[in-house]
Design an enzyme around this catalytic site. Structure first.
Site, PDB file in Angstrom:
ATOM      1  N   TYR A  39       5.888  -3.245  -0.947  1.00 36.38           N
ATOM      2  CA  TYR A  39       5.065  -2.779  -0.230  1.00 36.38           C
ATOM      3  C   TYR A  39       6.033  -2.774   1.249  1.00 36.38           C
ATOM      4  CZ  TYR A  39       3.162   1.258   2.888  1.00 36.38           C
ATOM      5  OH  TYR A  39       2.829   1.365   3.575  1.00 36.38           O
ATOM      6  N   LYS A  74       9.449  -0.544   3.433  1.00 36.39           N
ATOM      7  CA  LYS A  74       9.457  -0.046   4.481  1.00 36.39           C
ATOM      8  C   LYS A  74      10.170  -0.665   5.759  1.00 36.39           C
ATOM      9  CE  LYS A  74       5.863   2.928   3.624  1.00 36.39           C
ATOM     10  NZ  LYS A  74       6.479   4.709   4.597  1.00 36.39           N
TER      11      LYS A  74
END
Length: 269
Positions: free
Chosen positions: A144, A148
């Site tokens: 994750y 990002k």
């Protein structure tokens, strides 16, 4: 004066819904998106369109529909995303690909679709919703964080490429807010005999508790409005608890090993 038109991906719940509701109350014409309209038959907060950020044909159809009605798109908020947790070694690679398709490639598909129209109207704002987690590699959230972080970096490049067209681009990185992200997050299973079982299980519990006790996502919406109303937006914005924002500052000034020790202590690893 005609209302400015806002398009928010992932607008049916959580941060996206809060942004849409707030901007609508401030006089904007808001369109949100969801992958499946069937799941939201009673949604009346603002106009909701069916759109899958991983499907260029779906994106094209939705954008054409907005342009036919409004003749313009003034603000794109790339908010749609998915969470993922797990030991990197044990996370199925098809799940890694899937989250990159949504969190990284999705905003690129969306931006590439609206930029020609913004260039023609000589104005536009693109806000990519990243995450404070994207500023660092977090244990059991590394995938994750990577999606990002990559989105934040490519935003820096895109911003410079389109500045002469009157298009403003930036990121907004939220910390933890009370949303349903944990419900839709992919969790690699905790394998009983795995060497990661103890530490992953402990970290997963902490992650879910942080979301459950977090603040109101209306705080994110207020920063979005601030960005829209700013003549010269910054490259990166952050919103969250003071300690969460401080963590990104410390990442830039502390020696790598010391920062790593702080993370290990925080997660009790």
């Amino acid at each position: 004066m005609k209302k400015k038109v806002v398009l928010i991906t992932g607008g049916s719940s959580g941060i996206g819904k809060s942004i849409g509701l707030y901007l609508k109350s401030m006089g904007f014409k808001v369109y949100g998106t969801t992958r499946s309209l069937e799941k939201h038959p009673d949604f009346e907060v603002f106009d909701l369109l069916e759109l899958d950020v991983t499907d260029p044909s779906s994106i094209k159809k939705a954008i054409q529909g907005i342009l036919e009605k409004e003749q313009r798109i003034d603000i794109l908020i790339n908010n749609a995303g998915m969470g993922i947790t797990g030991p990197i070694e044990e996370t199925p690679h098809n799940e890694i690909d899937r989250v990159f398709q949504t969190n990284f490639h999705g905003p690129l598909h969306m931006s590439k679709a609206v930029i020609p129209h913004m260039r023609a109207q000589k104005s536009g704002v693109i806000i990519n919703i990243t995450s404070i987690a994207g500023y660092m590699g977090l244990p059991f959230r590394g995938i994750y964080s990577a999606t990002k972080g990559a989105l934040g970096t490519i935003t820096e490049a895109l911003r410079m490429e389109v500045k002469d067209f009157g298009i403003k681009v930036c990121t907004l990185a939220p910390g933890d807010f009370k949303t349903n992200i944990a419900k839709g997050r992919y969790h690699a299973p905790i394998v009983e005999n795995s060497p990661y079982a103890k530490n992953y299980g402990k970290t997963l519990k902490m992650i879910d508790e942080d979301v459950d006790t977090s603040g109101d996502p209306i705080a994110v919406a207020k920063v979005v409005l601030e960005i829209i109303n700013t003549q010269h937006p910054k490259v990166h914005y952050k919103v969250g608890e003071p300690l969460q924002k401080l963590s990104t500052v410390l990442k830039g000034v502390l020696p790598d090993k010391l920062y790593e020790k702080l993370l290990l202590k925080h997660y009790k690893l």
